[in-house]
Design an enzyme around this catalytic site. Structure first.
Site, short mmCIF file in Angstrom:
data_model
loop_
_atom_site.label_atom_id
_atom_site.label_comp_id
_atom_site.label_asym_id
_atom_site.label_seq_id
_atom_site.Cartn_x
_atom_site.Cartn_y
_atom_site.Cartn_z
CE LYS A 168 74.64 -76.57 38.41
NZ LYS A 168 73.94 -76.23 39.67
CE LYS A 236 65.93 -75.91 38.71
NZ LYS A 236 67.12 -75.08 39.06
#
Length: 287
Positions: A168, A236
């Site tokens: 991811k 992030k």
């Protein structure tokens, strides 16, 4: 199908929960902001532990690994509830180290845990068109699959723990970099004297043709930065990716630079907005 739980009803989580409801899944939910839970019109638990007491499979969609840790092991957390024999499906994009601890914590409470981070945001979630990456035990994946098929059009089972979250992060290297370069190219085209709509049309027909362009073109054109996937989230994720590159002892060229481009959004507290707001920040930097 058995009763399911859903924890984390932000932009993406809310869309995923609504999709499950539309597919006839009986949900019990919890969210830190209670009104978001009540807006779904389903049973609302008083705590994550309350969700565990009522559901056999529990979905998480939270901001980061710190939030997952709090929901799992904090006061009133899931693991304080009746989780034995149950399944936790974590769709959060987690840090690849932290997620190993989540597997262990759940195993210690006799419940299964799988990672299932998703590719895509609000619109594909509402349509059941997410791409889902899964790591964990095969049996746990097979239990989750009927629910995952209602959320995603492509499901990749990667098996080994943490691989789903590593992949991811790799995917979001492409996502973030494409977004930043589309924004910068649009600004440069405008500064060259070409109308923004024309710039975007040409990029869409040429080298900029991509899923990111398709998703964000109208947002840049109309300067509508209503959040689907926030600048804070991509920042992030790119930070987690830097940690992955350091662990692998490899350089991270475009990812490191792109992360700092998104850091521009923190200057005026724009990080909660959609990541396409980076267009506005780059334009401001051009004067």
């Amino acid at each position: 199908m058995k009763k399911a739980g859903f924890i984390g009803l932000g932009h993406l989580g809310g869309a995923m929960a609504r999709r499950l409801i539309s597919e006839g899944i009986d949900l019990v939910v919890w969210n830190r902001t209670v009104q978001k839970a009540k807006d779904l019109g389903v049973e609302v638990a008083a705590s994550p532990a309350g969700v565990a007491d009522r559901a056999d499979i529990i979905f998480l969609n939270l901001f980061d690994s710190a939030a997952v840790r709090e929901v799992l092991t904090g006061s009133g957390g899931l693991l304080e509830g009746d989780v034995a024999g149950k399944l936790i499906v974590d769709t959060t994009t987690n840090h690849f180290f932290d997620v190993l601890a989540f597997h262990d914590a759940c195993s210690g409470k006799d419940c299964d845990y799988i990672e299932a981070p998703v590719l895509g945001s609000v619109i594909p979630a509402s349509q059941g068109n997410l791409v889902i990456l899964v790591s964990g035990e095969v049996g746990a994946f097979e239990r989750a699959e009927p629910y995952l098929r209602r959320l995603g059009r492509n499901i990749f089972f990667l098996g080994e723990k943490a691989l789903a979250n590593r992949m991811k992060l790799v995917n979001n290297l492409v996502l973030g970099t494409f977004m930043a370069v589309i924004a910068e190219a649009t600004v440069l085209g405008e500064r060259s004297g070409i109308q923004k709509e024309t710039v975007l049309d040409i990029l869409s027909a040429g080298a900029g043709n991509s899923g990111v362009m398709n998703a964000k073109k109208e947002r840049i054109l109309n300067e509508d930065f209503t959040t689907h996937f926030s600048a804070a989230l991509i920042y992030k994720d790119l930070h987690y990716l830097q940690d992955l590159a350091r662990t692998l002892r490899v350089p991270l060229f475009t990812g490191a630079m792109t992360k700092e481009i998104f850091a521009l959004t923190f200057r005026e507290n724009k990080e909660p907005l959609d990541m396409s707001v980076v267009y506005e920040e780059i334009r401001a930097g051009h004067g």
